[in-house]
Motif scaffolding. Structure first.
Motif, PDB file in Angstrom:
ATOM      1  N   SER A 461       1.311   0.993  -6.473  1.00 56.04           N
ATOM      2  CA  SER A 461       2.298   1.270  -5.430  1.00 56.04           C
ATOM      3  C   SER A 461       1.966   2.598  -4.770  1.00 56.04           C
ATOM      4  O   SER A 461       1.488   3.534  -5.419  1.00 56.04           O
ATOM      5  N   ALA A 462       2.225   2.665  -3.475  1.00 56.47           N
ATOM      6  CA  ALA A 462       1.939   3.889  -2.728  1.00 56.47           C
ATOM      7  C   ALA A 462       2.853   3.946  -1.517  1.00 56.47           C
ATOM      8  O   ALA A 462       3.366   2.926  -1.047  1.00 56.47           O
ATOM      9  N   THR A 463       3.060   5.152  -1.024  1.00 58.52           N
ATOM     10  CA  THR A 463       3.939   5.326   0.137  1.00 58.52           C
ATOM     11  C   THR A 463       3.155   5.487   1.430  1.00 58.52           C
ATOM     12  O   THR A 463       3.730   5.436   2.506  1.00 58.52           O
ATOM     13  N   ARG A 464       1.838   5.672   1.308  1.00 57.39           N
ATOM     14  CA  ARG A 464       1.031   5.806   2.511  1.00 57.39           C
ATOM     15  C   ARG A 464      -0.356   5.226   2.269  1.00 57.39           C
ATOM     16  O   ARG A 464      -0.760   4.989   1.133  1.00 57.39           O
ATOM     17  N   ASN A 465      -1.061   5.031   3.352  1.00 55.70           N
ATOM     18  CA  ASN A 465      -2.388   4.447   3.261  1.00 55.70           C
ATOM     19  C   ASN A 465      -3.410   5.500   2.839  1.00 55.70           C
ATOM     20  O   ASN A 465      -3.231   6.694   3.102  1.00 55.70           O
ATOM     21  N   PRO A 466      -4.515   5.071   2.196  1.00 56.92           N
ATOM     22  CA  PRO A 466      -5.565   6.029   1.824  1.00 56.92           C
ATOM     23  C   PRO A 466      -6.316   6.506   3.065  1.00 56.92           C
ATOM     24  O   PRO A 466      -6.110   5.972   4.167  1.00 56.92           O
ATOM     25  N   PRO A 467      -7.178   7.488   2.938  1.00 54.54           N
ATOM     26  CA  PRO A 467      -7.959   7.935   4.101  1.00 54.54           C
ATOM     27  C   PRO A 467      -8.807   6.794   4.657  1.00 54.54           C
ATOM     28  O   PRO A 467      -9.424   6.041   3.900  1.00 54.54           O
ATOM     29  N   CYS A 468      -8.820   6.680   5.957  1.00 57.70           N
ATOM     30  CA  CYS A 468      -9.619   5.622   6.575  1.00 57.70           C
ATOM     31  C   CYS A 468     -11.024   6.148   6.852  1.00 57.70           C
ATOM     32  O   CYS A 468     -11.266   7.357   6.831  1.00 57.70           O
ATOM     33  N   LEU A 469     -11.951   5.246   7.104  1.00 57.26           N
ATOM     34  CA  LEU A 469     -13.324   5.623   7.392  1.00 57.26           C
ATOM     35  C   LEU A 469     -13.380   6.303   8.755  1.00 57.26           C
ATOM     36  O   LEU A 469     -12.879   5.774   9.750  1.00 57.26           O
ATOM     37  N   SER A 470     -13.993   7.459   8.809  1.00 58.04           N
ATOM     38  CA  SER A 470     -14.037   8.206  10.069  1.00 58.04           C
ATOM     39  C   SER A 470     -14.984   7.558  11.069  1.00 58.04           C
ATOM     40  O   SER A 470     -14.739   7.578  12.274  1.00 58.04           O
ATOM     41  N   ARG A 471     -16.070   6.982  10.580  1.00 55.47           N
ATOM     42  CA  ARG A 471     -17.023   6.297  11.448  1.00 55.47           C
ATOM     43  C   ARG A 471     -17.359   4.935  10.853  1.00 55.47           C
ATOM     44  O   ARG A 471     -18.418   4.747  10.258  1.00 55.47           O
ATOM     45  N   CYS A 640      -1.462   1.185  -0.694  1.00 49.59           N
ATOM     46  CA  CYS A 640      -1.233   1.381   0.741  1.00 49.59           C
ATOM     47  C   CYS A 640       0.260   1.352   1.032  1.00 49.59           C
ATOM     48  O   CYS A 640       1.070   0.977   0.171  1.00 49.59           O
ATOM     49  N   ALA A 641       0.618   1.723   2.247  1.00 46.41           N
ATOM     50  CA  ALA A 641       2.021   1.730   2.663  1.00 46.41           C
ATOM     51  C   ALA A 641       2.549   0.300   2.726  1.00 46.41           C
ATOM     52  O   ALA A 641       1.792  -0.671   2.858  1.00 46.41           O
ATOM     53  N   SER A 642       3.865   0.174   2.657  1.00 44.34           N
ATOM     54  CA  SER A 642       4.489  -1.149   2.596  1.00 44.34           C
ATOM     55  C   SER A 642       4.191  -1.984   3.836  1.00 44.34           C
ATOM     56  O   SER A 642       4.071  -3.209   3.754  1.00 44.34           O
ATOM     57  N   GLU A 643       4.068  -1.350   5.000  1.00 36.40           N
ATOM     58  CA  GLU A 643       3.810  -2.092   6.229  1.00 36.40           C
ATOM     59  C   GLU A 643       2.517  -2.894   6.126  1.00 36.40           C
ATOM     60  O   GLU A 643       2.463  -4.065   6.491  1.00 36.40           O
ATOM     61  N   LEU A 644       1.465  -2.270   5.622  1.00 35.29           N
ATOM     62  CA  LEU A 644       0.187  -2.959   5.458  1.00 35.29           C
ATOM     63  C   LEU A 644       0.228  -3.918   4.284  1.00 35.29           C
ATOM     64  O   LEU A 644      -0.298  -5.038   4.355  1.00 35.29           O
ATOM     65  N   ARG A 645       0.861  -3.514   3.181  1.00 44.85           N
ATOM     66  CA  ARG A 645       0.938  -4.374   1.999  1.00 44.85           C
ATOM     67  C   ARG A 645       1.648  -5.693   2.316  1.00 44.85           C
ATOM     68  O   ARG A 645       1.217  -6.765   1.896  1.00 44.85           O
ATOM     69  N   HIS A 646       2.740  -5.621   3.053  1.00 39.90           N
ATOM     70  CA  HIS A 646       3.479  -6.834   3.408  1.00 39.90           C
ATOM     71  C   HIS A 646       2.612  -7.792   4.215  1.00 39.90           C
ATOM     72  O   HIS A 646       2.650  -9.007   4.011  1.00 39.90           O
ATOM     73  N   ARG A 647       1.838  -7.236   5.105  1.00 40.62           N
ATOM     74  CA  ARG A 647       0.984  -8.097   5.920  1.00 40.62           C
ATOM     75  C   ARG A 647      -0.143  -8.713   5.098  1.00 40.62           C
ATOM     76  O   ARG A 647      -0.519  -9.868   5.307  1.00 40.62           O
ATOM     77  N   LEU A 648      -0.689  -7.967   4.174  1.00 38.46           N
ATOM     78  CA  LEU A 648      -1.715  -8.520   3.294  1.00 38.46           C
ATOM     79  C   LEU A 648      -1.150  -9.655   2.440  1.00 38.46           C
ATOM     80  O   LEU A 648      -1.815 -10.674   2.221  1.00 38.46           O
ATOM     81  N   ARG A 649       0.069  -9.486   1.963  1.00 38.79           N
ATOM     82  CA  ARG A 649       0.698 -10.546   1.177  1.00 38.79           C
ATOM     83  C   ARG A 649       0.893 -11.804   2.013  1.00 38.79           C
ATOM     84  O   ARG A 649       0.682 -12.924   1.533  1.00 38.79           O
TER      85      ARG A 649
END
Length: 661
Positions: A461-471, A640-649
């Motif tokens: 469980s997490a409240t925010r997404n991890p760092p994204c790839l810069s490039r 990741c944050a719930s917004e992304l997790r819900h969509r993955l589910r």
């Protein structure tokens, strides 16, 4: 905006009861009285009118309707480009105090109303020549126009419209307002096939029995017995008119219509009408329960909604625009529809997020009826694969397409006509024995399901997404799409601006290198490349269709996100293997293993693809169209944050159901 826009205003609404002409849906005209006056000449309205209070200027468009008191024009705010239906009332028609009071009362009443199924009042102003009342436009005209084209509607359609009428009517009655002129011409239909109750010229506040107005007003075929007998107006009188509306939609004519006005009134007072034998018993019983002579014996609005006609009959969530002119094919929801609705509600909640209405990169389009001109249609065989995986209706956006020749039906109309309850699936044809290294829709689904399920299973469980790839590594994804599968196929534009169409019979044609190169695929493993200038004759009609879809997307649709890449000409673009539409999302599978899911409500997207080193990348495009790319392994490790997790589910649920179908 369709060129056939119609104001949410009935031309007859401008006339007092004594001056109204024949009802739009047929029937005898009301009685003329000594107060009837010939229509006075009206000065020509200026091309641009100005509100002196605000300085806003409005450009006059086409005439939408006219009546004894006023005319209705389409007008455009020159500052915002917003379009209205504007009721224009000459000052010389309201010179007498009672005339001015009538218009003032209508304005003051209407401006207080705010309901989904009531015509929206915007604003009003006046100058020395006219009074201007600004209302919303309803492009699908009115139920009177639909009735004129169809004559009768199916029971699911009648339930669909009546539920919305009753919703608006309950709102009015709860506010102590009687409409007093319910008829087909006063029920307006907007672009999304939503009904709006309009014309409040005869509306009045509900009074006690002793104080009720005894005036006979309304349209003859819909007048209640107590109105004719001058016993006054109550909410029951509106209910009676509603019963007449239901009868008219189902039977093809008003219940008490005759060739003689006096005979019509006599039939109403005696509640004497004929019921066609083809009307179902439950519908007959409901109409009978509404058309009761004694107002106290009539069903209430809540009792109508709880009647077997509604509770035991299928009511579609939406109607296709084609139903304005032809019988739609409607089916009760399948178990799959219930499944996906339940999943979506559990993940995203019942209410859809409110998003800004801006031109969208994705299109199940209504305006595409003007898309194709002079194409050899016989070269394309229709072999569409259907599977029951969920409801097919994707919320549509509107747009204006500049073209010339109309087709028989638009994509959204035909798609909706085929089935309200089925998801639509298009699949690329493949050879009976595909090569082992060729990905199929099933293998892409299986691989995606495996890696996403594993990711969700280990994800903390997490409240925010991890760092994204810069490039992030460049990859191709669908930035725009348009569904024209009712006739030809599913078109899409990739992020490198190449355009492809998966045709209904399973072939695929792509235009790349600024449309100079044509890639054509007969099956997954039979691929051909041509220069556009030397394309075989038999492929030119399909190329023309792709070009027209490409032009449409270029001119009308926005990019779906901020991920772009240069056009690649060295190799064929990835081919769309299969697309599936459910009630909430569009799934697309490609022959390079890429999976993309577009969510309709907020235009967010999930893209799963493989990097050059074999690891999986997951890209999330937010509702602001900003992209974030993550290593899937990083999401599994950090959450990741719930917004992304819900969509993955939801994607996993969708893939599970798709794999089992």
């Amino acid at each position: 905006m369709d060129t056939g826009c119609f104001a949410a205003v009935n031309p007859d609404m401008f006339k007092p009861c004594s001056e109204r002409g024949p009802p739009q849906q047929g029937g005898v005209p009301p009685v003329k009285t000594s107060r009837t006056k010939p229509e006075q000449s009206k000065p020509e309205l200026a091309q641009v009118v100005t509100d002196s209070r605000t300085g806003r200027r409005y450009s006059k468009g086409k005439l939408l309707g006219k009546g004894g008191f006023a005319r209705c024009y389409e007008m455009t705010d020159l500052t915002s480009n917003k379009m209205y239906a504007v009721k224009v009332i000459p000052q010389n028609r309201v010179s007498k105090p009672h005339q001015r009071e009538k218009i003032t009362n209508e304005i003051e009443l209407h401006k207080t109303l705010s309901h989904k199924h009531v015509v929206k009042f915007s604003h009003h102003f006046e100058d020395q020549d006219n009074i201007y009342i600004f209302l919303e436009l309803c492009s699908r005209k009115s139920l009177a126009h639909i009735w004129k084209a169809r004559h009768t509607l199916t029971e699911p359609e009648v339930r669909y419209y009546l539920r919305q009428i009753i919703s608006g009517l309950k709102y009015l009655h709860n506010r102590g307002i009687l409409h007093r002129d319910l008829k087909l011409g006063n029920f307006f239909v907007n672009e999304n096939m939503e009904l709006r109750l309009g014309d409040f010229g005869l509306a009045a506040k509900l009074e006690t029995v002793e104080q009720r107005k005894k005036t006979i007003c309304g349209t003859p075929n819909y007048l209640a017995p107590e109105v004719l007998n001058r016993h006054g107006h109550g909410t029951e009188s509106d209910v009676w008119s509603l019963g007449c509306v239901m009868y008219t939609l189902m039977c093809g004519n008003p219940p008490f219509e005759t060739l003689d006005l006096k005979e019509t009134y006599k039939c109403i007072k005696e509640v004497r009408y004929n019921m066609p034998s083809n009307v179902s018993p439950t519908a007959q019983k409901l109409i009978s329960g509404i058309l009761q002579k004694n107002p106290s014996d009539r069903l209430s609005l809540d009792q109508i909604l709880n009647h077997d006609f509604f509770s035991k009959g299928f009511t579609p969530d939406k109607l296709p625009p084609s139903s304005c002119v032809m019988v739609p094919e409607l089916h009760p929801p399948s178990p799959a529809k219930k499944f996906f609705t339940k999943v979506a509600k559990s993940l995203f909640g019942k209410k859809k997020a409110k998003v800004e209405k801006i031109p969208c990169e994705e299109k199940d389009d209504k305006d595409l009826s003007k898309l194709v001109s002079g194409i050899v249609k016989s070269s394309i065989n229709r072999q569409i694969s259907y599977k029951t995986v969920g409801p097919n209706e994707a919320p549509s956006t509107t747009g204006q397409l500049v073209s010339s020749v109309p087709l028989e039906q638009t994509p959204a109309e035909e798609e909706s006509r085929k089935s309200i309850s089925r998801s639509f699936k298009g699949t690329m044809a493949s050879s009976a024995e595909p090569c082992e290294d060729v990905l199929t829709p099933a293998s892409v689904t299986e691989l995606a399901l495996k890696v996403l399920s594993s990711c969700l299973a280990t994800m903390p469980s997490a409240t925010r997404n991890p760092p994204c790839l810069s490039r992030p590594q460049t990859f191709l994804w669908v930035s725009k799409w348009v569904d024209y599968s009712n006739k030809y196929g599913f078109g899409y534009q990739l992020s490198n601006r190449s355009v492809g169409v998966l045709f209904n019979e399973g072939t695929h044609l792509s235009l790349c290198d600024q449309r100079k190169t044509v890639h054509y695929c007969l099956t997954n493993n039979k691929h051909f490349t041509f220069q556009a200038s030397s394309l075989p004759e038999q492929l030119r009609s399909q190329k023309q269709i792709v070009e027209l879809m490409a032009n449409y997307m270029e001119q009308n649709l926005m990019e779906g996100g901020d991920l772009h890449c240069d056009e690649q000409t060295s190799s064929p673009p990835p081919l769309l293997l299969q697309w599936v539409k459910t009630d909430h999302a569009l799934l697309m599978l490609f022959n390079n293993g890429t999976l993309q899911v577009n969510f309709y409500t907020d235009h967010t997207k999930i893209i799963l693809c493989k990097s050059s080193d074999g690891s999986y990348l997951l890209t999330y495009i937010s509702r602001e169209r900003v992209s974030y790319t993550y290593l899937l392994s990083m999401l599994a490790e950090m959450g990741c944050a719930s917004e992304l997790r819900h969509r993955l589910r939801y994607v996993v649920q969708l893939l599970h159901h798709h794999a089992d179908a």
